[in-house]
Structures are given as structure tokens and as C-alpha cells.
Design a protein around this motif. Structure first.
Motif, PDB file in Angstrom:
ATOM      1  N   UNK A  81       0.874  -1.324   0.211  1.00 49.52           N
ATOM      2  CA  UNK A  81      -0.569   0.096  -0.358  1.00 49.52           C
ATOM      3  C   UNK A  81       1.386   1.258   0.205  1.00 49.52           C
ATOM      4  N   UNK A  82       0.206   1.917  -0.684  1.00 51.17           N
ATOM      5  CA  UNK A  82       1.159   3.191  -1.042  1.00 51.17           C
ATOM      6  C   UNK A  82       0.571   5.087  -1.147  1.00 51.17           C
ATOM      7  N   UNK A  83       0.979   5.492  -0.070  1.00 49.86           N
ATOM      8  CA  UNK A  83      -0.426   6.645   0.169  1.00 49.86           C
ATOM      9  C   UNK A  83       0.951   7.963   0.012  1.00 49.86           C
ATOM     10  N   UNK A  84      -0.438   9.320  -0.332  1.00 43.92           N
ATOM     11  CA  UNK A  84       1.200  10.196  -0.757  1.00 43.92           C
ATOM     12  C   UNK A  84      -0.154  11.766  -0.289  1.00 43.92           C
ATOM     13  N   UNK A  85       0.207  12.403  -0.159  1.00 44.65           N
ATOM     14  CA  UNK A  85      -0.695  13.633   0.085  1.00 44.65           C
ATOM     15  C   UNK A  85      -0.096  14.359  -0.614  1.00 44.65           C
ATOM     16  N   UNK A  86      -1.485  15.490  -1.142  1.00 39.39           N
ATOM     17  CA  UNK A  86      -1.348  15.920  -2.633  1.00 39.39           C
ATOM     18  C   UNK A  86      -2.050  17.249  -2.027  1.00 39.39           C
ATOM     19  N   UNK A  87      -1.002  18.428  -2.988  1.00 39.58           N
ATOM     20  CA  UNK A  87      -1.786  19.590  -3.066  1.00 39.58           C
ATOM     21  C   UNK A  87      -1.620  20.320  -3.735  1.00 39.58           C
ATOM     22  N   UNK A  88      -1.659  21.733  -3.817  1.00 36.59           N
ATOM     23  CA  UNK A  88      -1.662  22.842  -5.211  1.00 36.59           C
ATOM     24  C   UNK A  88       0.062  22.760  -5.775  1.00 36.59           C
ATOM     25  N   UNK A  89       0.669  21.983  -4.739  1.00 37.42           N
ATOM     26  CA  UNK A  89       1.869  22.115  -5.369  1.00 37.42           C
ATOM     27  C   UNK A  89       1.853  20.082  -6.249  1.00 37.42           C
ATOM     28  N   UNK A  90       1.300  19.022  -6.480  1.00 34.19           N
ATOM     29  CA  UNK A  90       1.316  18.025  -5.959  1.00 34.19           C
ATOM     30  C   UNK A  90       1.465  17.062  -5.459  1.00 34.19           C
ATOM     31  N   UNK A  91       1.799  15.912  -6.038  1.00 35.63           N
ATOM     32  CA  UNK A  91       1.963  14.694  -4.925  1.00 35.63           C
ATOM     33  C   UNK A  91       3.153  14.807  -4.413  1.00 35.63           C
ATOM     34  N   UNK A  92       2.638  14.619  -2.996  1.00 39.23           N
ATOM     35  CA  UNK A  92       3.834  14.586  -2.089  1.00 39.23           C
ATOM     36  C   UNK A  92       4.648  13.379  -2.149  1.00 39.23           C
ATOM     37  N   UNK A  93       5.500  13.534  -1.315  1.00 42.61           N
ATOM     38  CA  UNK A  93       6.748  11.650  -0.896  1.00 42.61           C
ATOM     39  C   UNK A  93       6.118  11.094  -0.373  1.00 42.61           C
ATOM     40  N   UNK A  94       6.103   9.599  -0.945  1.00 44.02           N
ATOM     41  CA  UNK A  94       5.338   8.471  -1.163  1.00 44.02           C
ATOM     42  C   UNK A  94       5.650   7.515   0.312  1.00 44.02           C
ATOM     43  N   UNK A  95       4.788   6.924   0.951  1.00 44.37           N
ATOM     44  CA  UNK A  95       5.518   6.106   2.524  1.00 44.37           C
ATOM     45  C   UNK A  95       4.134   4.551   1.695  1.00 44.37           C
ATOM     46  N   UNK A  96       5.454   3.775   1.974  1.00 42.97           N
ATOM     47  CA  UNK A  96       4.722   2.785   1.076  1.00 42.97           C
ATOM     48  C   UNK A  96       4.653   1.550   2.759  1.00 42.97           C
TER      49      UNK A  96
END
Length: 110
Positions: A81-96
């Protein structure tokens, strides 16, 4: 007058990920959002669940996700499972999170 300009870039990875099995075929995953500047919203989170038998990608706005195993999931099938936050600048760093396995019981006909 002196002004300070703060610029929000890509988000760091989500933190404090917890996962626990609700039952033999459902997994609850929760996390805390990464740091963001005041008044800079995290729009949501990209969730990607992969295994040999299935791939799921979703965009959610909560800090938790409930994964239910698809029918006929092999209990030996490793889930990542990979999770990444998203804001106006784009996808953040992924955590797996990897090396997860559903403990599904075989179906028995009577």
C-alpha cells in the motif's frame, strides 16, 4: 517594512501510519497528515494498493482507508500500500507499507 514570504512546496510523507485487520478480509489503515503551512490545505491522498491479483488506485480526502479484499484473494498474495498527500503543488512523498497478507478463509460448500 520587512515581509516574509513562505512558499509551500510538495508535501512530506504521511506519518504515524497504523494498520489493523478489522476481520479476515478487511484492513483499516490510518495516518497523520504531513506538515503544511498555515492556511495551505492538503487536498487529499492518493492510495495505491497492489498485489499479484489486483491493483486499486483511489483519491480520498480522509486520513483513513478501509481495504476490503476482493473475492478469491489468495492468502499468500502479498499486498503493498502506497500513500501520498496531494496539494496545489502536486503529489507529496510516498509512504509504502508492504508485506501485508489477508487471512481469508476458503469457501466451503455444504
Amino acid at each position: 517594512d520587512v515581509g516574509i514570504l513562505l512558499v509551500q512546496g510538495l508535501l512530506s510523507s504521511v506519518v504515524d501510519i497504523l494498520h489493523n485487520f478489522i476481520n479476515s478480509s478487511s484492513l483499516n489503515i490510518s495516518w497523520n497528515p504531513p506538515f503544511t503551512l498555515p492556511e495551505t490545505d492538503i487536498t487529499g491522498y492518493n492510495i495505491s494498493v497492489t498485489s499479484i491479483m489486483f491493483n486499486i488506485s483511489e483519491f480520498i480526502t480522509d486520513t483513513y482507508y478501509v481495504l476490503t479484499a476482493p473475492n478469491n484473494t489468495d492468502p499468500c498474495d502479498e499486498i503493498s500500500i502506497t500513500i501520498s498527500g496531494y496539494n496545489g503543488a502536486g503529489n507529496g512523498e510516498m509512504t509504502t507499507i508492504s508485506s501485508l497478507y489477508f487471512q481469508t478463509a476458503p469457501l466451503v460448500d455444504f
